[in-house]
Design a protein around this motif. Structure first.
Motif, PDB file in Angstrom:
ATOM      1  N   UNK A   1       0.813  -1.232   0.000  1.00 11.97           N
ATOM      2  CA  UNK A   1       0.000   0.000   0.000  1.00 11.97           C
ATOM      3  C   UNK A   1       0.841   1.274   0.000  1.00 11.97           C
ATOM      4  N   UNK A   2       1.982   1.245   0.678  1.00 10.66           N
ATOM      5  CA  UNK A   2       2.797   2.447   0.784  1.00 10.66           C
ATOM      6  C   UNK A   2       3.401   2.920  -0.521  1.00 10.66           C
ATOM      7  N   UNK A   3       3.416   2.066  -1.534  1.00  3.21           N
ATOM      8  CA  UNK A   3       4.015   2.452  -2.820  1.00  3.21           C
ATOM      9  C   UNK A   3       2.977   2.927  -3.837  1.00  3.21           C
ATOM     10  N   UNK A   4       1.709   2.761  -3.506  1.00  4.68           N
ATOM     11  CA  UNK A   4       0.668   3.142  -4.470  1.00  4.68           C
ATOM     12  C   UNK A   4       0.655   4.644  -4.691  1.00  4.68           C
ATOM     13  N   UNK A   5       0.709   5.426  -3.615  1.00  2.00           N
ATOM     14  CA  UNK A   5       0.695   6.890  -3.753  1.00  2.00           C
ATOM     15  C   UNK A   5       1.852   7.369  -4.626  1.00  2.00           C
ATOM     16  N   UNK A   6       3.040   6.830  -4.385  1.00  2.00           N
ATOM     17  CA  UNK A   6       4.201   7.239  -5.173  1.00  2.00           C
ATOM     18  C   UNK A   6       4.030   6.834  -6.634  1.00  2.00           C
ATOM     19  N   UNK A   7       3.491   5.638  -6.890  1.00  2.00           N
ATOM     20  CA  UNK A   7       3.286   5.205  -8.268  1.00  2.00           C
ATOM     21  C   UNK A   7       2.322   6.110  -9.019  1.00  2.00           C
ATOM     22  N   UNK A   8       1.213   6.470  -8.389  1.00  2.00           N
ATOM     23  CA  UNK A   8       0.254   7.373  -9.039  1.00  2.00           C
ATOM     24  C   UNK A   8       0.875   8.753  -9.228  1.00  2.00           C
ATOM     25  N   UNK A   9       1.668   9.203  -8.254  1.00  2.00           N
ATOM     26  CA  UNK A   9       2.351  10.482  -8.402  1.00  2.00           C
ATOM     27  C   UNK A   9       3.291  10.499  -9.591  1.00  2.00           C
TER      28      UNK A   9
END
Length: 407
Positions: free
Chosen positions: A389-397
């Protein structure tokens, strides 16, 4: 699929919002001998002598498999599907189930398959391998429209071709994430009866809704033997076992008046493909089913919670990054479960852009055009299943920066 694997191999450090596989954190190799032991104990407790247990696990086996009884109990417990175990064929993954069903149903050059579009590439690829034409039926915002299915079947028939089957993923479809309302499911079965279609119901994601609301399967609603149910243990258990199944309880009468079930007749196709599904793979899945009391809904509570959290995180990240872009060629689907979200973008989301995304922005996604006969050029499929879950925000960014730089 090969292209996606090749890109992922070249850029192993990229954040992947492309892979639709389960999260690796749920799988432990130590489970394998434990499940095998549970299944062997189950066979022994059922009265099977040791020499027969050895033969079942170590030799060629029954073409349609040895898990029919356990899968029948699973379907009754989790889906309200009541079928005899002889209606079940265990396959080498759900992909083989698709090939068997297509080959069994489409015997003449004029036979075609209708499929909801966008469509899972495994189905279109299997049909292409077999030389069977797939006629797309476009999905709307609420999924497949039964009236459109009927109109497409009639148009195909008017061309001198024979529509034999309809492929649909009713729950959180891959790739669109769309689900069919119950009223549409009932209407679709009526259309199947009127237009003489067999519905191929593929349901790998049905356990993973954002809520616990039951979503009745087409097969559970089927009262006229119109549905072949395609099942998979890849998402609910683990893909490495390569075990799937099909449910084909349609009655078949041969020239001599002998009555059988379609699953039994389809075994002739399977016997020429893989002889039988790996008994060891079946035993591992069998042990898991025995341990769970033949309820994958119970066994998957932790997974369901994880995938719910990931999907909510993905939707929130899209809202944060692209809220200002709504109405400017950027919008996204809001599915009620599953693994996938479709992001529509104002640029060509093709292989060239994906390579640029991987190399310069460190993020992977899937071009939606892979799932269309002709279309999907301005959309990406984002998957949230195989990522922390912690990498989803960075991926969308990172996708947001890609689009800002190249729109």
């Amino acid at each position: 699929m090969n292209f996606l694997n090749e890109v992922a191999g070249r850029f192993p450090d990229a954040i992947s919002l492309a892979a639709g596989r389960p999260w690796d954190g749920f799988h432990d190799p130590a489970d394998l001998p434990r499940y095998l032991s549970i299944f062997q104990d189950h066979l022994t407790a059922s009265g099977m002598p040791p020499n027969q247990v050895r033969t079942l696990l170590m030799q060629y086996g029954r073409t349609n498999g040895v898990l029919g009884e356990l899968i029948a109990r699973l379907l009754a417990n989790d889906e309200g599907i009541l079928v005899p175990q002889d209606a079940i064929a265990v396959t080498s993954g759900c992909q083989e189930a698709m090939v068997i069903a297509l080959r069994g149903l489409c015997a003449r050059p004029s036979d075609v398959v209708l499929a909801a579009e966008p469509c899972y590439v495994g189905l279109t690829g299997a049909a292409r391998l077999l030389g069977i034409d797939v006629v797309p039926v476009p999905e709307g915002p609420g999924g497949l429209d039964p009236e459109t299915v009927a109109a497409t079947a009639r148009a195909v028939r008017a061309e001198g071709r024979n529509p034999k089957a309809l492929y649909v993923v009713p729950n959180f479809s891959n790739p669109s994430g769309v689900s069919l309302p119950v009223a549409a499911r009932r209407a679709l079965l009526d259309v199947a009866e009127t237009e003489d279609l067999i519905v191929l119901e593929d349901d790998p994601y049905g356990l993973f809704g954002l809520d616990d609301r039951p979503r009745v399967s087409l097969k559970a609603l089927d009262r006229r033997a119109r549905v072949i149910y395609l099942g998979s243990f890849a998402k609910s258990c683990f893909p490495g076992a390569r075990v799937g199944f099909l449910v084909a309880d349609q009655p078949v009468v041969d020239h001599d008046g002998r009555r059988t079930l379609l699953a039994g007749e389809l075994s002739a196709v399977k016997s020429m493909l893989t002889v039988n599904t790996s008994p060891v793979g079946q035993a591992v899945i069998g042990g898991l089913l025995v341990e769970s009391g033949c309820s994958l809904r119970a066994a998957n509570r932790e997974k369901t919670a994880f995938y719910r959290r990931n999907l909510r995180t993905l939707l929130a990240a899209l809202d944060t990054c692209f809220r200002a872009g709504r109405g400017q060629g950027i919008r996204w689907s809001v599915p009620s479960g599953g693994f996938f979200v479709v992001l529509e973008v104002p640029v060509q989301a093709d292989e060239k852009l994906l390579e640029l995304s991987a190399e310069q922005y460190g993020v992977l996604w899937t071009p939606m055009r892979f799932f269309y006969a002709d279309g999907g050029t301005h959309a990406m499929r984002l998957s949230c299943s195989a990522i922390e879950p912690g990498r989803i925000d960075e991926g969308v960014g990172r996708i947001a920066r890609l689009l800002a730089d190249h729109s």
